[in-house]
Design a protein around this motif. Structure first.
Motif, PDB file in Angstrom:
ATOM      1  N   ASP A 125     -44.169 -67.596 -13.145  1.00 42.91           N
ATOM      2  CA  ASP A 125     -44.865 -66.730 -14.082  1.00 42.91           C
ATOM      3  C   ASP A 125     -46.374 -67.291 -14.348  1.00 42.91           C
ATOM      4  O   ASP A 125     -46.778 -67.828 -15.513  1.00 42.91           O
ATOM      5  CB  ASP A 125     -44.140 -67.078 -15.484  1.00 42.91           C
ATOM      6  CG  ASP A 125     -43.739 -68.732 -15.799  1.00 42.91           C
ATOM      7  OD1 ASP A 125     -44.099 -69.445 -14.805  1.00 42.91           O
ATOM      8  OD2 ASP A 125     -43.402 -68.858 -16.814  1.00 42.91           O
ATOM      9  N   GLY A 148     -39.625 -69.398  -8.426  1.00 41.57           N
ATOM     10  CA  GLY A 148     -38.181 -69.151  -8.950  1.00 41.57           C
ATOM     11  C   GLY A 148     -37.078 -68.831  -7.995  1.00 41.57           C
ATOM     12  O   GLY A 148     -35.706 -69.123  -8.167  1.00 41.57           O
ATOM     13  N   LYS A 186     -33.564 -70.281 -19.906  1.00 44.81           N
ATOM     14  CA  LYS A 186     -33.690 -69.049 -19.113  1.00 44.81           C
ATOM     15  C   LYS A 186     -34.988 -68.832 -18.314  1.00 44.81           C
ATOM     16  O   LYS A 186     -34.957 -68.219 -17.254  1.00 44.81           O
ATOM     17  CB  LYS A 186     -33.481 -67.991 -20.294  1.00 44.81           C
ATOM     18  CG  LYS A 186     -33.486 -66.457 -19.507  1.00 44.81           C
ATOM     19  CD  LYS A 186     -33.443 -65.375 -20.596  1.00 44.81           C
ATOM     20  CE  LYS A 186     -33.395 -63.917 -20.080  1.00 44.81           C
ATOM     21  NZ  LYS A 186     -32.957 -62.866 -21.020  1.00 44.81           N
ATOM     22  N   ARG A 187     -35.978 -69.316 -19.081  1.00 46.18           N
ATOM     23  CA  ARG A 187     -37.478 -69.159 -18.063  1.00 46.18           C
ATOM     24  C   ARG A 187     -37.302 -69.977 -16.711  1.00 46.18           C
ATOM     25  O   ARG A 187     -37.826 -69.552 -15.851  1.00 46.18           O
ATOM     26  CB  ARG A 187     -38.614 -69.651 -19.034  1.00 46.18           C
ATOM     27  CG  ARG A 187     -39.872 -69.398 -18.193  1.00 46.18           C
ATOM     28  CD  ARG A 187     -40.386 -71.121 -18.030  1.00 46.18           C
ATOM     29  NE  ARG A 187     -41.508 -71.058 -17.421  1.00 46.18           N
ATOM     30  CZ  ARG A 187     -42.255 -72.002 -16.940  1.00 46.18           C
ATOM     31  NH1 ARG A 187     -41.701 -73.171 -17.161  1.00 46.18           N
ATOM     32  NH2 ARG A 187     -43.427 -72.039 -16.059  1.00 46.18           N
ATOM     33  N   SER A 190     -35.204 -68.822 -14.090  1.00 45.50           N
ATOM     34  CA  SER A 190     -35.555 -67.393 -13.719  1.00 45.50           C
ATOM     35  C   SER A 190     -35.900 -67.209 -12.373  1.00 45.50           C
ATOM     36  O   SER A 190     -36.376 -68.259 -11.954  1.00 45.50           O
ATOM     37  CB  SER A 190     -36.339 -66.594 -14.917  1.00 45.50           C
ATOM     38  OG  SER A 190     -37.654 -66.860 -14.668  1.00 45.50           O
ATOM     39  N   SER A 191     -36.237 -65.977 -11.938  1.00 48.28           N
ATOM     40  CA  SER A 191     -36.982 -65.741 -10.530  1.00 48.28           C
ATOM     41  C   SER A 191     -38.420 -65.789 -10.632  1.00 48.28           C
ATOM     42  O   SER A 191     -38.905 -65.957  -9.572  1.00 48.28           O
ATOM     43  CB  SER A 191     -36.479 -64.265 -10.165  1.00 48.28           C
ATOM     44  OG  SER A 191     -37.227 -63.362 -11.025  1.00 48.28           O
ATOM     45  N   ARG A 192     -38.935 -66.229 -12.010  1.00 51.90           N
ATOM     46  CA  ARG A 192     -40.139 -66.460 -12.084  1.00 51.90           C
ATOM     47  C   ARG A 192     -40.351 -67.865 -12.583  1.00 51.90           C
ATOM     48  O   ARG A 192     -41.577 -68.325 -13.147  1.00 51.90           O
ATOM     49  CB  ARG A 192     -40.923 -65.570 -12.602  1.00 51.90           C
ATOM     50  CG  ARG A 192     -41.092 -64.053 -12.281  1.00 51.90           C
ATOM     51  CD  ARG A 192     -41.661 -63.184 -13.028  1.00 51.90           C
ATOM     52  NE  ARG A 192     -43.087 -63.491 -13.860  1.00 51.90           N
ATOM     53  CZ  ARG A 192     -44.331 -63.487 -13.204  1.00 51.90           C
ATOM     54  NH1 ARG A 192     -44.257 -63.025 -11.849  1.00 51.90           N
ATOM     55  NH2 ARG A 192     -45.263 -63.651 -13.784  1.00 51.90           N
ATOM     56  N   GLY A 193     -39.167 -68.897 -12.351  1.00 50.53           N
ATOM     57  CA  GLY A 193     -39.190 -70.100 -12.871  1.00 50.53           C
ATOM     58  C   GLY A 193     -39.399 -71.228 -12.106  1.00 50.53           C
ATOM     59  O   GLY A 193     -40.803 -71.201 -11.245  1.00 50.53           O
TER      60      GLY A 193
END
Length: 282
Positions: A125, A148, A186-187, A190-193
């Motif tokens: 992110d 992520g 969750k962040r 996630s796939s952008r974490g």
């Protein structure tokens, strides 16, 4: 050239990330997320200095990767910084515009001294984050943190590297039971974490021969992971015949270590085919 390559992790984790690499006369920092004073002191402890840096490669604009840049550039304004345009724009809130930025793009390699740098996309992110593969005569190394998910393209960039700095940010059970509120859990997951220990293990298990000589687990969460937990999970990816040395980096500077160059650079026996971006994570 027969001189060894030197690597030192100056700091790794949410409190700040920075690594030093010397390849012959080429000296690089990967990120500058710790204070300028600490960078100065750590480099000086083994005869290096910011003045002698060839460049700083910045992965993305989050403060734990650029925290020291503002002071560093005020003291050493001629220092060259290489980063994507998105990273430069994202850094403006912490780092004043500098003449020394050089814009790079993922999948567009470039050279700094005797090092060929291959930036590659990461899913995080941030504005335009990248990992880096560094190739030189008889040596290759890759940095892949703050992502992520991983995919075949990332696997390809890591394949054949003798040293890999790989994120193992969290243990999923520790994250779920830990102090982070639900939105932050969750962040992170996630796939952008950030990569979990399990995802790091999965990536490492897919690397083709020749296997890396060193794997340094990086960006471990102080609240959602522990070095022994990460090492125990990721070492499951190692095969009986592997001689890979697996270590976990922490927030304090690690001792520098040297890696000898090979007379003939190793190549992966088979390069994975490139898949669609961020299509494979486990």
């Amino acid at each position: 050239m027969s001189d060894p390559i030197t690597l030192q992790i100056l700091g790794s984790g949410s409190s700040g990330n920075c690594a030093f690499v010397r390849v012959g006369d080429t000296r690089l920092l990967i990120d500058a997320g710790i204070s300028c004073r600490r960078i100065e002191q750590t480099l000086a402890s083994h005869g290096e200095s910011i003045e002698n840096l060839s460049a700083i490669l910045v992965t993305h604009e989050h403060s734990d990767h650029i925290r020291g840049l503002k002071t560093l550039l005020s003291k050493y304004p001629d220092t060259e910084i290489f980063a994507t345009r998105g990273t430069q724009i994202g850094s403006e809130r912490l780092v004043e515009a500098a003449q020394s930025w050089t814009t790079i793009k993922a999948e567009s390699p470039f050279e700094i001294g005797e090092v060929r740098v291959h930036p590659f996309k990461l899913s995080h992110d941030a504005n335009e984050p990248t990992g880096f593969r560094l190739d030189a005569d008889g040596f290759s190394m890759a940095f892949a943190t703050d992502l992520g998910v991983w995919n075949n393209t990332i696997l390809e960039h890591l394949s054949g590297c003798r040293v890999i700095i790989l994120e193992a940010n969290h243990d999923l059970d520790m994250l779920r039971a830990g102090p982070y509120p639900a939105y932050l859990q969750k962040r992170v997951a996630s796939s952008r974490g950030h990569l979990s220990n399990d995802q790091a293990r999965s990536l490492l298990s897919r690397l083709p021969a020749p296997r890396p000589e060193w794997v340094i687990l990086a960006h471990l969460s102080a609240k959602n992971n522990a070095a022994d937990v990460a090492l125990n999970e990721v070492k499951k990816a190692l095969k009986p015949e592997d001689t890979t040395r697996l270590i976990a980096a922490g927030p304090k500077p690690a001792a520098p270590f040297d890696v000898a160059r090979l007379a003939t650079p190793k190549r992966p026996a088979k390069t994975p085919s490139q898949g669609s971006l961020f299509s494979t994570s486990n």
